[in-house]
Design a protein around this motif. Structure first.
Motif, short mmCIF file in Angstrom:
data_model
loop_
_atom_site.label_atom_id
_atom_site.label_comp_id
_atom_site.label_asym_id
_atom_site.label_seq_id
_atom_site.Cartn_x
_atom_site.Cartn_y
_atom_site.Cartn_z
N ALA A 152 0.83 -1.20 0.00
CA ALA A 152 0.00 0.00 0.00
C ALA A 152 0.87 1.26 0.00
O ALA A 152 0.57 2.23 -0.72
N THR A 153 1.93 1.23 0.80
CA THR A 153 2.84 2.38 0.83
C THR A 153 3.56 2.55 -0.50
O THR A 153 3.69 3.67 -1.01
N ASP A 155 2.51 1.63 -3.43
CA ASP A 155 1.55 2.14 -4.41
C ASP A 155 1.32 3.63 -4.23
O ASP A 155 1.20 4.38 -5.21
N SER A 156 1.27 4.08 -2.97
CA SER A 156 1.10 5.51 -2.71
C SER A 156 2.29 6.31 -3.23
O SER A 156 2.13 7.38 -3.83
N ASN A 159 1.83 6.42 -7.00
CA ASN A 159 0.70 7.22 -7.45
C ASN A 159 0.86 8.69 -7.13
O ASN A 159 0.31 9.55 -7.85
N GLU A 160 1.59 9.01 -6.08
CA GLU A 160 1.80 10.40 -5.68
C GLU A 160 3.09 10.98 -6.25
O GLU A 160 3.49 12.10 -5.88
N ARG A 162 6.21 10.22 -5.81
CA ARG A 162 7.17 10.50 -4.75
C ARG A 162 8.44 9.66 -4.84
O ARG A 162 9.29 9.72 -3.95
N ALA A 184 5.32 13.73 1.24
CA ALA A 184 4.13 14.17 0.51
C ALA A 184 4.23 15.63 0.06
O ALA A 184 3.70 16.00 -0.99
#
Length: 217
Positions: A152-153, A155-156, A159-160, A162, A184
């Protein structure tokens, strides 16, 4: 631009980082001892590489509990640029400014060599002087550089936008070839390779120079 370099017991790249920052900014950075309780008014704070506290317990764990760290977190929350390289990256994950963890290299060996990095994005202040997907060469020197985070991290981070740098060849087992990530807000970068060791031709290359030059923008 004013800068500061944190110094922990066991730091061995603090002077390299100071030279890189002075080369680009024209000003000597403040060298801040880990036991200090206040930071100078600066635009960027660098957490250098090395083996803070001899990597006791795990890399960065002891440094994360230094007196100065609470001030670093406050500075990050205010938008001050924070650069953590190698052990500095490990510290940033330990204090929660960046997600994930840096584990023992997959081959259980210390790795010290030049490696190809891919600039995954150039929309951050740290990567703005590079071309997106540009391949650069930066030295590494680490035993615990295997980046891990849950799916999940990861993927974040994807997607962000980063993920700042990926390994052109995965030298340490890092998940999704990750070599450097952003917070972020985009004002905190942690990376395992050492850009401060690639700013002068006499050292074999200058591909790290653009990272520091981008900070002037």
């Amino acid at each position: 631009m004013k800068s500061a370099v944190l110094v922990f017991p066991g730091s061995n790249c603090d002077r390299d980082m100071a030279v890189a920052l002075e080369t680009v900014t024209g000003k000597k950075p403040e060298m801040v001892w880990h036991g200090d309780s206040a930071l100078p008014d600066v635009d960027i704070i660098a957490l250098p590489g090395g083996f803070s506290y001899g990597d006791y317990l795990r890399s960065g764990a002891m440094a994360a509990r230094s007196h100065i760290i609470s001030e670093v977190i406050k500075a990050a929350d205010k938008g001050v640029k924070i650069l953590g390289v190698c052990n500095g990256f490990q510290v940033l994950t330990e204090i929660g400014l960046l997600p994930g963890a840096l584990m023992r290299n997959q081959n259980i060996e210390f790795i010290c060599k030049d490696v190809p990095l891919i600039v995954a994005q150039n929309r951050s202040v740290f990567t703005s002087a590079y071309e997106e997907n540009e391949t650069i060469t930066i030295p590494v020197a680490h035993h615990d550089g295997n980046f891990f985070a849950d799916e999940a991290t990861l993927d974040s981070l994807e997607n962000e936008d980063r993920i700042a740098f990926r390994y052109g060849e995965n030298i340490n087992g890092s998940t999704r070839d990750i070599a450097g990530i952003l917070n972020a807000s985009g004002n905190v970068l942690g990376m395992m390779p050492h850009p401060e060791r690639a700013i002068d031709p006499i050292h074999g290359g200058t591909d790290g120079l653009k990272l520091f030059e981008g900070l002037l923008g």
